[in-house]
Design an enzyme around this catalytic site. Structure first.
Site, PDB file in Angstrom:
ATOM      1  N   GLU A  37       9.001   9.910   6.765  1.00 47.62           N
ATOM      2  CA  GLU A  37       9.506   9.399   8.049  1.00 47.62           C
ATOM      3  C   GLU A  37      10.996   9.711   8.195  1.00 47.62           C
ATOM      4  OE1 GLU A  37       7.989   5.389   7.704  1.00 47.62           O
ATOM      5  OE2 GLU A  37       5.965   6.222   7.791  1.00 47.62           O
ATOM      6  N   HIS A  63      11.585  10.114   2.069  1.00 45.47           N
ATOM      7  CA  HIS A  63      10.318   9.662   2.666  1.00 45.47           C
ATOM      8  C   HIS A  63      10.031  10.521   3.899  1.00 45.47           C
ATOM      9  CE1 HIS A  63       7.391   7.265   4.813  1.00 45.47           C
ATOM     10  NE2 HIS A  63       7.108   6.711   3.643  1.00 45.47           N
ATOM     11  N   ASN A 113       6.713  -0.369   0.375  1.00 43.93           N
ATOM     12  CA  ASN A 113       7.716   0.082   1.338  1.00 43.93           C
ATOM     13  C   ASN A 113       7.420  -0.663   2.640  1.00 43.93           C
ATOM     14  OD1 ASN A 113       9.298   1.444   3.166  1.00 43.93           O
ATOM     15  ND2 ASN A 113       8.161   3.379   3.048  1.00 43.93           N
ATOM     16  N   TRP A 114       8.244  -1.647   2.923  1.00 43.33           N
ATOM     17  CA  TRP A 114       7.973  -2.483   4.100  1.00 43.33           C
ATOM     18  C   TRP A 114       8.374  -1.803   5.407  1.00 43.33           C
ATOM     19  CZ3 TRP A 114       9.621  -8.197   2.557  1.00 43.33           C
ATOM     20  CH2 TRP A 114       8.620  -8.733   1.735  1.00 43.33           C
ATOM     21  N   LYS A 115       9.094  -0.699   5.331  1.00 47.00           N
ATOM     22  CA  LYS A 115       9.543   0.016   6.536  1.00 47.00           C
ATOM     23  C   LYS A 115      10.252  -0.965   7.484  1.00 47.00           C
ATOM     24  CE  LYS A 115       5.815   3.199   5.676  1.00 47.00           C
ATOM     25  NZ  LYS A 115       4.859   4.157   6.160  1.00 47.00           N
ATOM     26  N   GLY A 119       2.670   1.330   1.903  1.00 47.20           N
ATOM     27  CA  GLY A 119       3.240   0.775   3.124  1.00 47.20           C
ATOM     28  C   GLY A 119       2.438  -0.438   3.576  1.00 47.20           C
ATOM     29  N   GLY A 120       1.473  -0.201   4.462  1.00 45.60           N
ATOM     30  CA  GLY A 120       0.701  -1.276   5.095  1.00 45.60           C
ATOM     31  C   GLY A 120       0.181  -2.347   4.143  1.00 45.60           C
ATOM     32  N   SER A 126      -1.893   5.453   2.654  1.00 41.61           N
ATOM     33  CA  SER A 126      -3.080   4.630   2.895  1.00 41.61           C
ATOM     34  C   SER A 126      -3.710   4.064   1.613  1.00 41.61           C
ATOM     35  CB  SER A 126      -4.116   5.399   3.721  1.00 41.61           C
ATOM     36  OG  SER A 126      -3.577   5.710   4.996  1.00 41.61           O
ATOM     37  N   GLY A 141      -0.090   5.917   6.720  1.00 33.38           N
ATOM     38  CA  GLY A 141      -0.338   5.014   7.847  1.00 33.38           C
ATOM     39  C   GLY A 141      -1.528   5.412   8.700  1.00 33.38           C
ATOM     40  N   GLU A 144       3.334  12.026  -1.278  1.00 34.04           N
ATOM     41  CA  GLU A 144       2.803  11.345  -0.104  1.00 34.04           C
ATOM     42  C   GLU A 144       2.426  12.373   0.950  1.00 34.04           C
ATOM     43  OE1 GLU A 144       4.203   7.002   0.182  1.00 34.04           O
ATOM     44  OE2 GLU A 144       5.733   8.244   1.092  1.00 34.04           O
TER      45      GLU A 144
HETATM   46  P1  PGA Z   1       0.940   3.555   4.051  1.00 29.34           P
HETATM   47  O1  PGA Z   1       2.460   4.061   3.869  1.00 29.34           O
HETATM   48  O2  PGA Z   1       0.526   2.939   2.729  1.00 29.34           O
HETATM   49  O3  PGA Z   1       0.997   2.536   5.159  1.00 29.34           O
HETATM   50  O4  PGA Z   1       0.121   4.737   4.380  1.00 29.34           O
HETATM   51  C1  PGA Z   1       2.869   4.698   2.686  1.00 29.34           C
HETATM   52  C2  PGA Z   1       4.303   5.097   2.768  1.00 29.34           C
HETATM   53  O5  PGA Z   1       4.757   5.484   3.845  1.00 29.34           O
HETATM   54  O6  PGA Z   1       5.036   5.035   1.771  1.00 29.34           O
END
Ligand code: PGA
Length: 257
Positions: free
Chosen positions: A98, A96, A10-12, A237-238, A216, A178, A172
């Site tokens: 966010e 998600h 997930n590149w956000k 994500g990251g 993470s 993050g 999640e």
């Molecule tokens: P993260 O993000 O791996 O940077 O913690 C995961 C996500 O939001 O799907």
């Protein structure tokens, strides 16, 4: 029977043209970890869907981070599921944390998004997870159960059909996203087993959905997570932003075949 494994990035709101070029230029390692049961995917920002689809090799799936609850019309700034399909996107993240927290998405909106994704035959990745406060208060199981039950109830008579079609889940925990604080494999497995048991309670012992862990995930912790019986992959994500770290995650999943 080999079970499918998923590594979804997930590149956000990251990775613009220069980074996309960089990512695709170094994708060669990935071709060595292809397996019919290994689903590798990336969700870039939607305006780049088409470009990323063209640049990625066919075995690397492309998806959207969000879709509209609506099919078409006067909804400024929204992107419908049909556009994601038209641009050859194959999956979509729904719920998600966010989106839930910053954009106040409710269960009824999420249920509508799930319907739109189903109509377009997109693979839905439905995300659930508790906040730190909920975990500290030990209400994390109740929170996840509520997130699932609300959406299942809103889908009504169609719920079983939709969830059996093209649907996976991602657990999640919000406090792990993050933050560098990954849930322990034991805690993640405990929640995954709980989610799986809720689904079996509803639709019988044969009912199975892959459940990915997210929060993470890195090359350092993925092996332990994927070794758990109820963890079918990772939503990342990251560590998905750069091709070398994404490839390491794909390699870790490939070892299971
Ligand atoms: P993260 O993000 O791996 O940077 O913690 C995961 C996500 O939001 O799907």
């Amino acid at each position: 029977m080999t079970k499918q494994k998923f590594i979804l990035g997930n590149w956000k709101m990251n990775n613009q043209l220069a980074e996309i070029e960089e990512f695709t230029a170094h994708l060669t390692n990935l071709s060595q970890v292809q397996h019919p049961d290994l689903y590798l995917g990336i969700a870039p920002m939607s305006p780049y869907l088409s470009l990323v689809r063209q640049k990625f090799p066919p075995f690397l799936h492309v998806g959207a981070q969000n879709i509209s609850t609506q099919k078409k019309g006067a909804f400024t700034g929204e992107i419908p599921a049909s556009t994601v399909s038209e641009l050859k996107g194959e999956f979509v993240l729904v719920g998600h944390s966010e989106r839930r927290s910053y954009f106040h998405e409710t269960s009824s909106e999420l249920a509508e998004k799930i319907r739109r994704a189903f109509e377009e035959r997109l693979l839905t990745v439905f995300c659930v997870g508790e906040t730190l406060k909920e975990r500290e208060e030990k209400s994390h199981f109740d929170c996840v159960k509520k997130q699932m039950n609300e959406v299942i109830e809103l889908l009504g008579d169609d719920a079983q059909k939709i969830l059996s079609a093209s649907f996976i889940m991602a657990y999640e925990p919000v406090w792990a996203i993050g933050t560098g604080k990954v849930a322990s494999a034991k805690d993640a497995e405990e929640m995954h087993a709980f989610i799986s048991s809720l689904l079996k309670e509803k639709w019988g012992n044969e009912f199975f959905l892959p459940i990915l862990y997210g929060g993470s995930v890195t090359a350092q912790n993925i092996n332990e997570l994927l070794a758990m019986p109820n963890i079918s992959g990772a939503l990342v994500g990251g560590a998905s932003l750069k091709s070398d770290s994404f490839s390491l995650l794909a390699q870790a999943a490939f070892k299971f075949f």
